[in-house]
Design an enzyme around this catalytic site. Structure first.
Site, short mmCIF file in Angstrom:
data_model
loop_
_atom_site.label_atom_id
_atom_site.label_comp_id
_atom_site.label_asym_id
_atom_site.label_seq_id
_atom_site.Cartn_x
_atom_site.Cartn_y
_atom_site.Cartn_z
N GLU A 284 0.83 -1.21 0.00
CA GLU A 284 0.00 0.00 0.00
C GLU A 284 0.87 1.26 0.00
O GLU A 284 1.75 1.44 0.85
CB GLU A 284 -0.91 -0.02 1.23
N THR A 324 -5.54 1.90 -5.28
CA THR A 324 -5.20 0.47 -5.22
C THR A 324 -5.81 -0.29 -6.39
O THR A 324 -5.15 -1.14 -6.99
CB THR A 324 -5.68 -0.12 -3.89
N HIS A 456 -1.32 2.77 5.46
CA HIS A 456 -2.52 3.53 5.12
C HIS A 456 -2.99 4.22 6.39
O HIS A 456 -2.87 3.68 7.49
CB HIS A 456 -3.61 2.57 4.60
N ASP A 508 1.26 -0.53 -5.05
CA ASP A 508 0.01 -0.35 -5.81
C ASP A 508 -0.04 1.05 -6.42
O ASP A 508 -0.49 1.25 -7.54
CB ASP A 508 -1.21 -0.62 -4.94
N HIS A 509 0.48 2.04 -5.67
CA HIS A 509 0.56 3.42 -6.14
C HIS A 509 1.44 4.18 -5.16
O HIS A 509 1.90 3.62 -4.16
CB HIS A 509 -0.82 4.06 -6.25
#
Length: 571
Positions: A284, A324, A456, A508-509
């Site tokens: 994440e 995501t 996150h 994911d990013h």
């Protein structure tokens, strides 16, 4: 004066909303100043356009009360019923307004943007969103602050005699019709002359976003969240589009399996074929600039930096999007992001030509692991309908046998730490080890797609594992994620199947995509490391690539010949 008479409450709320919006915009501007250079003309421009949006939002908010003032007979002015309706309406509108201002500030902290399609999407997942807010912020204090702000304005209106004049003036219908008619006309005209896109014409992204108003942007995103592709996008004729993409995908080691309108290819990779088990850890919000290899000096990721020194490192890889589901889309089907909603979230996304399908053709068992509830963002539905078993921290109804997949719920006795978004990365990796051990015992080669959640907001994790306190911010979450990956790798080395396992670590990013420009390429730069390849030692792929190129490259390194519909290339 507009603050005297029957319409005084309406105009007082209107003015209060515009002033508070001005203050919020100013606060966000001050926060953004260190990150971009604003000229005086740019600041003036964003305030002028911002006032127009704030004015329009205020018009929409007072619309019902405006009609009420128009239609209520003069003889009922100042009655008990009139007062109850007015006080209730004002209290509700003030609470919504102040709460939206608070929500805008928190959304800006996370995305450096006004409300957009992400905010619209998040409305579906109330459990994660509400608990995330509750764990990230002192919600009782903030709600209390909102209520105090509402009471303060009530007190101000009372001191200004706004309520007294509103309930005393018996305004004839003709004069009410004139006032209400002007307000109603402006309300009707506003959305036709003021589109949210007007704030997106500049090259400075911060200026564009600061010009907007949160509520206006939210409803614009809601309206445009499911645009018709054929109606709203400029299209090439289908035959020409296929000619262009086939030309771009043409490579020496590939051939198209059909003529005409098809991009399904066979890719020939010479060399010895190697079929290891594969685990991909999709981390994440893992920006490249968290690692020393890309200039970080905080020593946040010693494990990943060490792994990068002895394995295959992509130094110039970029994320396909900012969420995501965009990373999943790119990593599972090797295709760039589609306009509108991600394929992961779209209906009719089952039985696709995915990377997982290639593993299936090679006899692999496939499992999707997620630390939260895979109902979020339609992940379970997407992976389950494309042949993956599911292991997640499920609260929603279990998958049926529609897609012939198995769902394993990570139980309470297997969880040592959990927050709004899911279990800790350590607990998730323990679940991966348990599942992989079982697959190994059954003699099944496996491909596992793992999606972490610890990096996150609210950035909380088990206490005592690292030297940064839980909940202290992004740096601590990054450091903990790195620690958990290191612990996972150490446990892998003790497995009898370690000698034949390839581990991929990819993002994911990025943690943030906002920048001065509309597309700030540095905010898409992500790390990617492949561990335990047959040819040990440090290797570097420095060519510019994306997540869509990861698996074509891996299959080339493993010597696999593949047949699939994908647009990624081998590097």
């Amino acid at each position: 004066m507009i603050f005297r008479g029957r319409y005084s409450v309406l105009f007082s709320f209107f003015a209060s909303f515009v002033i508070c919006s001005f203050l919020v915009r100013t606060g966000l501007l001050v926060i953004s100043l260190p990150k971009t250079n604003f000229s005086i003309s740019a600041v003036l421009s964003l305030y002028v356009l911002g006032f127009a949006y704030d004015f329009a939002v205020a018009l929409f908010l007072v619309c019902i009360y405006n009609l009420y003032l128009l239609l209520l007979p003069s003889k009922w002015t100042g009655t008990k019923g009139d007062k109850i309706f007015t006080y209730t309406w004002l209290c509700l509108l003030l609470f919504i307004s102040f709460f939206s201002f608070f929500a805008e500030i928190t959304f800006w902290q996370e995305f450096e943007s006004r409300f957009n399609f992400i905010a619209v999407d998040y409305l579906i997942y109330t459990y994660e969103v509400i608990n995330n807010i509750n764990e990230s912020y002192p919600l009782p204090l903030l709600i209390g602050g909102v209520l105090l702000a509402v009471l303060f304005l009530f007190w101000m209106f009372s001191k200004m005699k706004v309520f007294i004049t509103a309930f005393q003036e018996k305004l004839p219908f003709q004069r009410r019709a004139l006032k209400s008619g002007v307000i109603l006309l402006l309300t009707i005209v506003a959305p036709f002359v003021l589109s949210n896109a007007m704030a997106e014409s500049g090259t400075n992204r911060y200026q564009n976003e600061l010009s907007k108003a949160g509520i206006y942007s939210f409803f614009a995103a809601f309206k445009n969240n499911e645009l018709s592709y054929n109606d709203f996008y400029s299209l090439l004729p289908k035959d020409e589009a296929y000619r262009v993409i086939r030309s771009e995908l043409k490579e020496k080691n590939s051939r198209f399996l059909k003529e005409g309108n098809s991009i399904k290819r066979e890719i020939i990779n010479p060399g010895p074929v190697y079929k290891p088990n594969v685990i991909m850890i999709t981390v994440e919000s893992l920006s490249a600039d968290f690692m020393e290899h890309f200039g970080n000096t905080q020593h946040l990721m010693p494990v990943l930096d060490s792994l990068a020194n002895h394995n295959l490192l992509f130094t110039n890889m970029y994320a396909a999007g900012t969420r995501t589901v965009r990373g999943m889309e790119a990593l599972t089907i090797s295709a760039p992001p589609t306009p509108g909603s991600s394929i992961v979230r779209r209906p009719g996304n089952q039985n696709l030509s995915t990377v997982g399908h290639i593993f299936e053709q090679e006899g692999y068992h496939r499992t999707f692991y997620y630390g939260g509830d895979g109902y979020f963002d339609n992940m379970n539905e997407y992976f389950g309908s494309n042949g993956f078993d599911i292991t997640d921290r499920g609260r929603s109804i279990k998958l049926g046998d529609t897609y012939h997949t198995k769902r394993t719920i990570i139980g309470n006795n297997q969880v040592h730490f959990e927050n709004a978004w899911g279990i800790s990365d350590e607990d998730l990796f323990d679940a991966v080890l348990r599942g992989s051990d079982q697959q190994y015992k059954e003699g099944k080669p496996f491909y596992n797609f793992v999606m972490t959640t610890s990096n996150h907001r609210p950035f909380t994790y088990p206490s005592g594992e690292i030297n940064l306190p839980s909940g202290s911010g992004r740096d601590g979450a990054v450091r903990y994620t790195d620690y958990a990956i290191g612990k996972f790798i150490e446990h892998l080395k003790l497995r009898p199947w370690f000698r034949k396992i390839v581990v991929i670590i990819v993002a994911d990013h990025c943690a943030s995509s906002a920048g001065k420009n509309e597309i700030d390429i540095s905010k898409y730069h992500i790390p990617c490391i492949i561990l335990n390849l047959p040819h040990d030692g440090r290797q570097v792929i420095s060519k510019m690539c994306s997540q869509i190129d990861l698996y074509p490259t891996l299959f080339g390194l493993l010597g696999w010949n593949t047949r699939a519909i994908c647009t990624g290339k081998m590097f």
